[in-house]
Write an enzyme that holds these catalytic residues in place. Structure first.
Site, short mmCIF file in Angstrom:
data_model
loop_
_atom_site.label_atom_id
_atom_site.label_comp_id
_atom_site.label_asym_id
_atom_site.label_seq_id
_atom_site.Cartn_x
_atom_site.Cartn_y
_atom_site.Cartn_z
N LEU A 105 0.88 -1.17 0.00
CA LEU A 105 0.00 0.00 0.00
C LEU A 105 0.92 1.21 0.00
CD1 LEU A 105 -2.77 -0.83 2.68
CD2 LEU A 105 -3.13 -0.50 0.24
N ASP A 106 0.55 2.26 -0.75
CA ASP A 106 1.38 3.48 -0.78
C ASP A 106 1.46 4.06 0.62
OD1 ASP A 106 0.86 3.18 -3.47
OD2 ASP A 106 -0.66 4.76 -3.47
N ALA A 107 2.48 4.91 0.81
CA ALA A 107 2.61 5.60 2.10
C ALA A 107 1.34 6.41 2.40
CB ALA A 107 3.83 6.52 2.07
N SER A 109 -1.68 5.66 1.62
CA SER A 109 -2.88 4.81 1.69
C SER A 109 -2.93 4.10 3.03
CB SER A 109 -2.87 3.76 0.58
OG SER A 109 -2.77 4.39 -0.67
N ARG A 190 -5.12 5.04 -7.84
CA ARG A 190 -4.95 6.49 -8.07
C ARG A 190 -4.80 6.77 -9.56
NH1 ARG A 190 -3.79 8.69 -2.91
NH2 ARG A 190 -3.23 7.02 -1.49
#
Ligand code: URA
Length: 234
Positions: A105-107, A109, A190
């Site tokens: 997961l992105d930072a 998210s 995104r």
């Protein structure tokens, strides 16, 4: 198979090398059923369910399957660049046992993150071919139009990808949209919304396959998966 000695048992659950494990025992830091164990070579006929090490009740499982509620501003990397590492939210011994995130997961998210030290499990859950849908709840900067929904369901081309990627499901909620996808490409959700002219402001993963984020886990909290949960993902 070599006998399961206390030093081997401790090393297998992340308490360093066998030599380091023996040192813990000699310091009197290991207990079982309320009794301090002083023989590092003591043999077990079968693994006890848990063992006390330095005051912590530690399950003795070697295979790790963990669910974590990832907060924002935490990176899914052992060498984070700008924030703390997701691994710092777990006991250090899990890293020694080879735990890895299942996808990322992105930072920016948050939400459901699985971690394991079992390659077949990681592969199975990550693989787009095995049909494990991931659901994300997003808040969008602009109105979500019918045309955008149609485009996402039909598939959008993302830069540097060879094939269009599509939303498998879209559910509109009050103030947010839930989208299901089969892959786990870099910044996929995104980029998909950007491709149809919208912008994701917040993103939370709420489920992976049949498994939902446990609502009792606070941000940064984790727990082991049950056997039934593991089986449901395999
Ligand atoms: N898609 C994204 O854009 N970010 C995530 O963290 C997960 C899916």
């Amino acid at each position: 198979m070599p006998a399961l000695t206390l030093d081997r048992l401790l090393a297998s659950i992340g308490f360093g090398s066998r030599k380091e494990a023996r040192a813990l025992v000699r310091m009197g830091l290991v207990e079982l059923d309320g009794e301090v164990l002083d023989d590092p070579f003591m043999e077990f006929a079968s693994r006890p369910e848990s063992i006390m090490v330095n005051g912590e009740d530690v399950p003795t499982v070697e295979k790790l399957y963990v669910m974590l509620h990832k907060p924002v501003d935490v990176e899914c990397s052992h060498n984070p660049r700008d924030h703390q590492s997701v691994y710092s939210l777990l006991p250090d011994r899990f890293s020694a046992m080879g735990i890895q995130t299942v996808g990322r997961l992105d930072a920016d998210s948050e939400g459901l993150l699985l971690l394991s030290n079992q390659g077949d499990f990681i592969h199975r859950v990550e693989s787009p071919k095995k049909g494990c849908l991931k659901r994300y709840r997003v808040a969008l900067a602009r109105e979500f139009t019918d045309a955008q929904e149609k485009e996402l369901l039909a598939g959008v081309m993302l830069k540097d990808e060879r094939r269009p990627v599509l939303a498998r499901e879209i559910v509109r909620e009050e103030g947010s949209v839930v989208i299901a996808i089969g892959e786990g490409l870099y910044h996929q959700v995104r980029r998909m919304f950007a491709a149809v002219g919208n912008h994701v402001e917040t993103l939370e993963r709420i489920s992976i396959g049949p498994l939902q984020l446990d609502a009792t886990l606070g941000k940064g909290g984790w727990r082991f998966l049950s056997d039934a949960e593991i089986a449901s993902l395999m």
